[in-house]
Design a protein around this motif. Structure first.
Motif, PDB file in Angstrom:
ATOM      1  N   ASP A 103       4.676  12.599  10.009  1.00  0.00           N
ATOM      2  CA  ASP A 103       5.961  12.396   9.339  1.00  0.00           C
ATOM      3  C   ASP A 103       6.795  11.428  10.174  1.00  0.00           C
ATOM      4  O   ASP A 103       7.460  11.837  11.129  1.00  0.00           O
ATOM      5  CB  ASP A 103       6.691  13.727   9.174  1.00  0.00           C
ATOM      6  N   PRO A 104       6.781  10.145   9.817  1.00  0.00           N
ATOM      7  CA  PRO A 104       7.456   9.157  10.671  1.00  0.00           C
ATOM      8  C   PRO A 104       8.921   8.919  10.323  1.00  0.00           C
ATOM      9  O   PRO A 104       9.499   7.941  10.783  1.00  0.00           O
ATOM     10  CB  PRO A 104       6.640   7.891  10.394  1.00  0.00           C
TER      11      PRO A 104
ATOM     12  N   TYR B 237      -9.257   2.080   1.043  1.00  0.00           N
ATOM     13  CA  TYR B 237      -8.363   3.173   1.415  1.00  0.00           C
ATOM     14  C   TYR B 237      -8.583   4.351   0.480  1.00  0.00           C
ATOM     15  O   TYR B 237      -9.270   4.242  -0.545  1.00  0.00           O
ATOM     16  CB  TYR B 237      -6.900   2.714   1.371  1.00  0.00           C
ATOM     17  N   LEU B 238      -7.995   5.468   0.848  1.00  0.00           N
ATOM     18  CA  LEU B 238      -8.147   6.713   0.100  1.00  0.00           C
ATOM     19  C   LEU B 238      -6.802   7.098  -0.502  1.00  0.00           C
ATOM     20  O   LEU B 238      -5.805   7.204   0.209  1.00  0.00           O
ATOM     21  CB  LEU B 238      -8.640   7.834   1.023  1.00  0.00           C
TER      22      LEU B 238
ATOM     23  N   LEU C 252       0.834  -1.197   0.000  1.00  0.00           N
ATOM     24  CA  LEU C 252       0.000   0.000   0.000  1.00  0.00           C
ATOM     25  C   LEU C 252       0.873   1.253   0.000  1.00  0.00           C
ATOM     26  O   LEU C 252       1.944   1.284   0.617  1.00  0.00           O
ATOM     27  CB  LEU C 252      -0.901  -0.010   1.230  1.00  0.00           C
ATOM     28  N   GLU C 253       0.417   2.288  -0.709  1.00  0.00           N
ATOM     29  CA  GLU C 253       1.152   3.544  -0.729  1.00  0.00           C
ATOM     30  C   GLU C 253       1.271   4.096   0.688  1.00  0.00           C
ATOM     31  O   GLU C 253       0.324   4.019   1.470  1.00  0.00           O
ATOM     32  CB  GLU C 253       0.440   4.569  -1.610  1.00  0.00           C
ATOM     33  N   PRO C 254       2.429   4.657   1.042  1.00  0.00           N
ATOM     34  CA  PRO C 254       2.601   5.156   2.417  1.00  0.00           C
ATOM     35  C   PRO C 254       1.540   6.166   2.826  1.00  0.00           C
ATOM     36  O   PRO C 254       1.028   6.117   3.951  1.00  0.00           O
ATOM     37  CB  PRO C 254       3.998   5.785   2.386  1.00  0.00           C
ATOM     38  N   GLU C 255       1.191   7.101   1.916  1.00  0.00           N
ATOM     39  CA  GLU C 255       0.203   8.106   2.298  1.00  0.00           C
ATOM     40  C   GLU C 255      -1.178   7.491   2.484  1.00  0.00           C
ATOM     41  O   GLU C 255      -1.990   7.999   3.260  1.00  0.00           O
ATOM     42  CB  GLU C 255       0.146   9.229   1.255  1.00  0.00           C
ATOM     43  N   CYS C 256      -1.452   6.394   1.787  1.00  0.00           N
ATOM     44  CA  CYS C 256      -2.736   5.701   1.968  1.00  0.00           C
ATOM     45  C   CYS C 256      -2.737   4.896   3.263  1.00  0.00           C
ATOM     46  O   CYS C 256      -3.751   4.834   3.967  1.00  0.00           O
ATOM     47  CB  CYS C 256      -3.008   4.786   0.781  1.00  0.00           C
ATOM     48  N   LEU C 257      -1.612   4.287   3.570  1.00  0.00           N
ATOM     49  CA  LEU C 257      -1.513   3.501   4.797  1.00  0.00           C
ATOM     50  C   LEU C 257      -1.693   4.382   6.029  1.00  0.00           C
ATOM     51  O   LEU C 257      -2.345   3.991   7.004  1.00  0.00           O
ATOM     52  CB  LEU C 257      -0.154   2.799   4.834  1.00  0.00           C
ATOM     53  N   LYS C 258      -1.155   5.593   5.976  1.00  0.00           N
ATOM     54  CA  LYS C 258      -1.222   6.486   7.136  1.00  0.00           C
ATOM     55  C   LYS C 258      -2.613   7.077   7.346  1.00  0.00           C
ATOM     56  O   LYS C 258      -2.876   7.645   8.404  1.00  0.00           O
ATOM     57  CB  LYS C 258      -0.190   7.609   6.982  1.00  0.00           C
TER      58      LYS C 258
ATOM     59  N   SER D 269       8.502   4.485   0.960  1.00  0.00           N
ATOM     60  CA  SER D 269       8.268   4.376  -0.482  1.00  0.00           C
ATOM     61  C   SER D 269       9.120   3.270  -1.092  1.00  0.00           C
ATOM     62  O   SER D 269       8.690   2.591  -2.031  1.00  0.00           O
ATOM     63  CB  SER D 269       8.564   5.712  -1.160  1.00  0.00           C
ATOM     64  N   ARG D 270      10.319   3.062  -0.575  1.00  0.00           N
ATOM     65  CA  ARG D 270      11.147   1.967  -1.085  1.00  0.00           C
ATOM     66  C   ARG D 270      10.623   0.615  -0.610  1.00  0.00           C
ATOM     67  O   ARG D 270      10.825  -0.398  -1.286  1.00  0.00           O
ATOM     68  CB  ARG D 270      12.600   2.156  -0.659  1.00  0.00           C
ATOM     69  N   LEU D 271       9.960   0.600   0.536  1.00  0.00           N
ATOM     70  CA  LEU D 271       9.337  -0.651   0.973  1.00  0.00           C
ATOM     71  C   LEU D 271       8.223  -1.051   0.012  1.00  0.00           C
ATOM     72  O   LEU D 271       8.038  -2.234  -0.290  1.00  0.00           O
ATOM     73  CB  LEU D 271       8.779  -0.494   2.385  1.00  0.00           C
ATOM     74  N   ARG D 272       7.481  -0.074  -0.460  1.00  0.00           N
ATOM     75  CA  ARG D 272       6.435  -0.371  -1.447  1.00  0.00           C
ATOM     76  C   ARG D 272       7.062  -0.918  -2.725  1.00  0.00           C
ATOM     77  O   ARG D 272       6.555  -1.881  -3.314  1.00  0.00           O
ATOM     78  CB  ARG D 272       5.632   0.893  -1.733  1.00  0.00           C
TER      79      ARG D 272
END
Length: 595
Positions: free
Chosen positions: A364-365, A303-304, A278-284, A391-394
């Motif tokens: 911002d983690p 998700y959004l 999942l995209e980081p911004e969507c996961l958060k 983002s690299r994890l994705r």
């Protein structure tokens, strides 16, 4: 009544004159914007000069960030303000004659872009920066078209005359690094789940400290958290300090039995990103109602994705079960944050305790991620401490999935078009060896498909005994005639003279005689070695009389085929016997060899 419907009358409405949109009333340069995502943003443009132009930009920014406007995130609003500062600073240095929107011209936009290029700003970043100025001026023009000069109006049709080029996609982590991250995250999550709701027996050996701790626990249960200056917490703190008990993590220890802690977030984000992609911004921004429609060991995750304009609401199916699956882990998170949700009226999945109270959402983690990676001693492939990016994890998840699907784009392109999936997630530096190996395998397969069948004496004898071994090349009743020489051509025996890959089916082969060395129908046995050696001698003689380029074009591939792929199959004794036969027999070359 007659029972028939009455004849209707035409309806006429009074003409309506639409109200003209009112100019934006922003007069100040310090105000707040309630962003649709990310909370309230304080915008301070008081330092920008000239003031009339700054007021126009401020009004355009506020309208763009309003409901229905193109700007929805607090972070984007801050980026716009930062670009304004750069643009106004350039105007002050290079275009002091500009005092308002009416004075802006196309040359000012191009001059600002050129200044950014001279500073070394990359093409993509330059497009983004100039684009924010362009978007603001378009918003001003929509509100007050009379304020935009004609040449500036034409200039607002595009961002820059040059292409932004193609961005270099972030690379994935290697499988080795991914395994280290996954193992560390799972270990932390297991410890977190054991901690939540566990019985507190920390100070049961000292009744006085135990009573003080119980008082603090009661406040946390009632209020959701306790602050550092509260008397009950101070009393417990000094009691433990006088007794030499640990106090450095006291607040986290007290809240850790009731809530998630900020230090728990990196492990959760890492594992969920690796497992779902999942995209980081969507996961958060996941909410407590993100799971729906469980079926057959999977669950739908909703998700959004804000940057997917017009298709923001998305879903994917993820594995569901125990806490080792994405769906099961999210269910546990919903359960363990239920207590915090009693004190925070927020539907965000991420409710946790941080310094000073309960928090909702992840801003911002990156600092927490860096500290988590250091704490576990995770290193990259170069042996240096890992710089951890969600983002690299994705990309890592996508790379692993790409390898699992063996590059089949129909299965790999989940949530993207095939073009986007190929450009952004398949064309990665870490996958380049895989692609190069696939190309090499394809070349080997192509070469193997064009190779004749070379049979040393042992293989020839085995084929005579079991002719069905070569059913893909020829029928079993053809094996005997081919091996006995009844279908010989000059350099080989032909298993399909009228089914040549170089001619129409049913027509005879029209290749020159050395074309047999590139034909899958050819069968080379020890009986044909004298002719092959004679031809090889002729080819090597021609090297002396032909220019090197001409010789390579005519005989280079044939020479390599004989010396590298045919002769090494036979033993030295067989080759020596073939040379003896070549010397004792008079072998004639076909005329086309000298053509």
């Amino acid at each position: 009544m007659s029972g028939r419907p009455r004849k209707g009358r035409p309806v006429a409405f009074a003409p309506i004159t639409p109200e003209r949109s009112q100019p934006d009333p922003v007069l100040g340069l310090k105000f707040t914007i309630e962003a649709r995502h990310g909370g309230t943003v304080l915008v301070d443009m008081t330092g920008l000069d000239p003031r009339p132009l700054a007021i126009a930009f401020a009004g355009a920014l506020r309208r763009s960030a309003a409901l229905g406007g193109p700007i929805g995130a607090a972070s984007v609003i801050k980026q716009y303000v930062q670009v304004y500062r750069h643009f106004f600073a350039w105007l002050g240095d290079d275009a002091p004659e500009v005092t308002g929107v009416n004075d802006l011209r196309a040359v000012h936009i191009d001059g600002f872009a050129s200044a950014l290029e001279r500073r070394g700003m990359g093409a993509i970043h330059r497009h983004i920066t100039v684009g924010k100025v362009i978007n603001t001026l378009r918003a001003i023009e929509a509100d007050r078209p009379d304020r935009i000069a004609p040449d500036l109006h034409e200039r607002l049709r595009y961002t820059l005359a040059t292409s932004a080029g193609r961005s270099t996609p972030r690379d994935a982590y290697s499988p080795f690094v991914a395994r280290a991250l996954r193992d560390a995250a799972r270990a932390d999550i297991e410890a977190m789940l054991r901690r939540l709701g566990a019985d507190d027996r920390t100070d049961e050996g000292d009744p006085v400290v135990a009573r003080a701790r119980a008082d603090v626990e009661a406040i946390i249960a009632r209020q959701g958290f306790i602050v550092a200056d509260q008397p009950a917490l101070k009393r417990l703190y000094f009691m433990r300090m006088r007794r030499g008990l640990p106090i450095s993590t006291l607040i986290d220890d007290l809240h850790g039995r009731h809530h998630l802690l900020a230090r728990d977030l990196p492990a959760l984000l890492v594992l969920l990103t690796l497992d779902t992609g999942l995209e980081p911004e969507c996961l958060k921004t996941l909410t407590v109602d993100c799971l729906t429609n469980p079926h057959a060991g999977t669950v739908e995750l909703r998700y959004l994705k804000r940057r997917a304009r017009g298709a923001e609401h998305k879903s994917m199916r993820v594995r569901d079960g125990g806490s080792g699956t994405p769906g099961g882990l999210m269910r546990r998170l919903i359960d363990v944050t239920a207590v915090a949700r009693e004190h925070l009226t927020d539907d965000c999945l991420w409710l946790y305790h941080n310094v000073g109270g309960l928090r909702a959402g992840i801003v911002d983690p990156k600092f927490q991620l860096a500290a988590w990676a250091r704490r576990h001693g995770i290193a990259g492939d170069d042996g240096k401490p890992l710089h951890l990016l969600l983002s690299r994890l994705r990309k890592t998840h996508k790379a692993l999935w790409y390898t699992k699907t063996e590059g089949h784009m129909a299965r790999f392109a989940v949530g993207h078009t095939r073009e986007v999936a190929a450009r952004h997630y398949a064309d990665l530096p870490s996958l380049r060896p895989l692609h190069e190996a696939a190309v090499a395998d394809a070349f080997r397969a192509a070469v193997a498909a064009a190779m004749p069948t070379v049979l040393p004496p042992t293989a020839e004898q085995a084929l005579r005994e079991a002719p069905e071994q070569v059913a893909s090349l020829m029928s079993a009743d053809t094996v005997g005639p081919v091996l006995d020489g009844e279908q010989d051509v000059w350099l080989a025996a032909c298993a399909g003279f009228h089914s040549s890959p170089f001619a129409e089916p049913g027509s005879p082969c029209a290749q020159p005689f050395w074309g047999c060395l590139d034909c899958p129908n050819a069968v080379i046995t020890a009986r044909k070695l004298p002719a092959i050696l004679a031809f090889l001698a002729f080819v090597e003689e021609q090297r002396c009389s032909l220019p090197a380029s001409d010789w390579a074009a005519k005989f280079g591939r044939v020479h390599t085929r004989i010396t590298v792929q045919v002769l090494p199959v036979f033993s030295d004794a067989v080759i020596a016997e073939a040379r003896r036969q070549m010397g004792s027999e008079r072998l004639y070359l076909p005329p086309e060899a000298r053509a």
